[in-house]
Design an enzyme around this catalytic site. Sequence first.
Site, PDB file in Angstrom:
ATOM      1  N   HIS A  43       0.858  -1.186   0.000  1.00  0.00           N
ATOM      2  CA  HIS A  43       0.000   0.000   0.000  1.00  0.00           C
ATOM      3  C   HIS A  43       0.896   1.238   0.000  1.00  0.00           C
ATOM      4  CE1 HIS A  43      -3.793   2.108   0.927  1.00  0.00           C
ATOM      5  NE2 HIS A  43      -3.086   2.873   1.759  1.00  0.00           N
TER       6      HIS A  43
ATOM      7  N   MET B  19       0.403  11.765  -0.489  1.00  0.00           N
ATOM      8  CA  MET B  19      -0.213  12.891   0.236  1.00  0.00           C
ATOM      9  C   MET B  19       0.367  14.205  -0.274  1.00  0.00           C
ATOM     10  SD  MET B  19       0.055  11.497   4.105  1.00  0.00           S
ATOM     11  CE  MET B  19      -0.460   9.857   4.583  1.00  0.00           C
TER      12      MET B  19
ATOM     13  N   HIS C 221      -2.848   4.825  -2.905  1.00  0.00           N
ATOM     14  CA  HIS C 221      -3.946   5.557  -2.249  1.00  0.00           C
ATOM     15  C   HIS C 221      -3.605   7.042  -2.327  1.00  0.00           C
ATOM     16  CE1 HIS C 221      -5.858   6.527   1.963  1.00  0.00           C
ATOM     17  NE2 HIS C 221      -6.522   7.090   0.977  1.00  0.00           N
TER      18      HIS C 221
ATOM     19  N   MET D 178     -12.057   4.310   4.928  1.00  0.00           N
ATOM     20  CA  MET D 178     -11.040   4.766   5.890  1.00  0.00           C
ATOM     21  C   MET D 178     -11.525   4.489   7.309  1.00  0.00           C
ATOM     22  SD  MET D 178      -8.451   5.844   4.173  1.00  0.00           S
ATOM     23  CE  MET D 178      -7.490   6.302   5.624  1.00  0.00           C
TER      24      MET D 178
ATOM     25  N   ASP E  20      -8.348   0.763   6.011  1.00  0.00           N
ATOM     26  CA  ASP E  20      -7.046   1.429   6.136  1.00  0.00           C
ATOM     27  C   ASP E  20      -7.066   2.350   7.347  1.00  0.00           C
ATOM     28  OD1 ASP E  20      -4.617   2.691   5.696  1.00  0.00           O
ATOM     29  OD2 ASP E  20      -5.261   3.740   3.875  1.00  0.00           O
TER      30      ASP E  20
HETATM   31  C1  DX5 Z   1      -3.299   7.067   6.601  1.00  0.00           C
HETATM   32  C2  DX5 Z   1      -2.859   6.144   5.513  1.00  0.00           C
HETATM   33  C3  DX5 Z   1      -2.607   4.767   5.946  1.00  0.00           C
HETATM   34  C4  DX5 Z   1      -1.544   4.570   6.991  1.00  0.00           C
HETATM   35  C5  DX5 Z   1      -2.096   3.565   7.959  1.00  0.00           C
HETATM   36  O1  DX5 Z   1      -3.655   8.267   6.028  1.00  0.00           O
HETATM   37  O2  DX5 Z   1      -3.828   6.104   4.473  1.00  0.00           O
HETATM   38  O3  DX5 Z   1      -2.379   3.903   4.838  1.00  0.00           O
HETATM   39  O4  DX5 Z   1      -0.315   4.118   6.494  1.00  0.00           O
HETATM   40  O5  DX5 Z   1      -1.252   3.504   9.040  1.00  0.00           O
HETATM   41  P1  DX5 Z   1      -1.621   2.677  10.355  1.00  0.00           P
HETATM   42  O6  DX5 Z   1      -1.794   1.259   9.952  1.00  0.00           O
HETATM   43  O7  DX5 Z   1      -0.430   2.918  11.222  1.00  0.00           O
HETATM   44  O8  DX5 Z   1      -2.887   3.271  10.919  1.00  0.00           O
HETATM   45 ZN    ZN Z   2      -3.629   4.577   2.885  1.00  0.00          ZN
END
Ligand code: DX5
Ligand code: ZN
Length: 219
Positions: free
Chosen positions: A33, A37, A66, A137, A175
């Site tokens: 994944h 951002m 993502h 999410m 996620d």
């Molecule tokens: C958060 C991301 C996730 C993140 C999840 O915005 O989209 O993919 O890496 O991290 P954990 O598993 O630590 O919550």
């Molecule tokens: Zn993510």
Amino acid sequence: MSIKIAPSILAADYANFASELKRIDETGSEYVHIDIMDGQFVPNISFGADVVASMRKHSKLVFDCHLMVVDPERYVDAFAQAGADIMTIHVEATKHIHGALQKIKAAGMKAGVVINPGTPVEALEPVLNLVDQVLIMTVNPGFGGQAFIPEALEKVSRVAAIRDEKGYNYDIEVDGGVDNETVKACYQAGANVFVAGSYLFKASDLTAQVQTLRDALND
Ligand code: DX5
Ligand code: ZN
């Protein structure tokens, strides 16, 4: 739907992507994944398509990208060329979610759609016939290591029910805050793709930690 584990490279060592990808590959995970951002849609900044293109040279894993990016349709060609396999975009990030998903498919990638914890499933319904993956999410996007939001599970159940009612075929991904304690409830609600970042990478033995997630599904 078959179970897929998707270690989130957001929790890895960014100075060593090649060796981190190798480590992920050795776990037998189905996906990696990759969180993109832009500092606009979410406060954090990670990395873009050029970094994904460099990663592609070091890995044959399925790249599950993502995008937490405003107007993600601007980057469809760049991610296709970078070697992304799945491109998942937020309904909240574009005025043209339907067209953007069509563009992703036309570029030869699998198309995913994602909603934030504050967005209802109704926002997804008009595009569910188009997508290969729905991401619910389970934290507010932007950072790893946050606490799982249990209210999101109802949304997982709802998109699973719609899939059954309508005969659609998408995977359902979760996620955020996924660990050996929260993964089972996600699975029971209907999810089959499990992203995990901090839970997996906090362990020194990544392969053993991935196995704890798989085992937790069967408990
Ligand atoms: C958060 C991301 C996730 C993140 C999840 O915005 O989209 O993919 O890496 O991290 P954990 O598993 O630590 O919550
Ligand atoms: Zn993510």
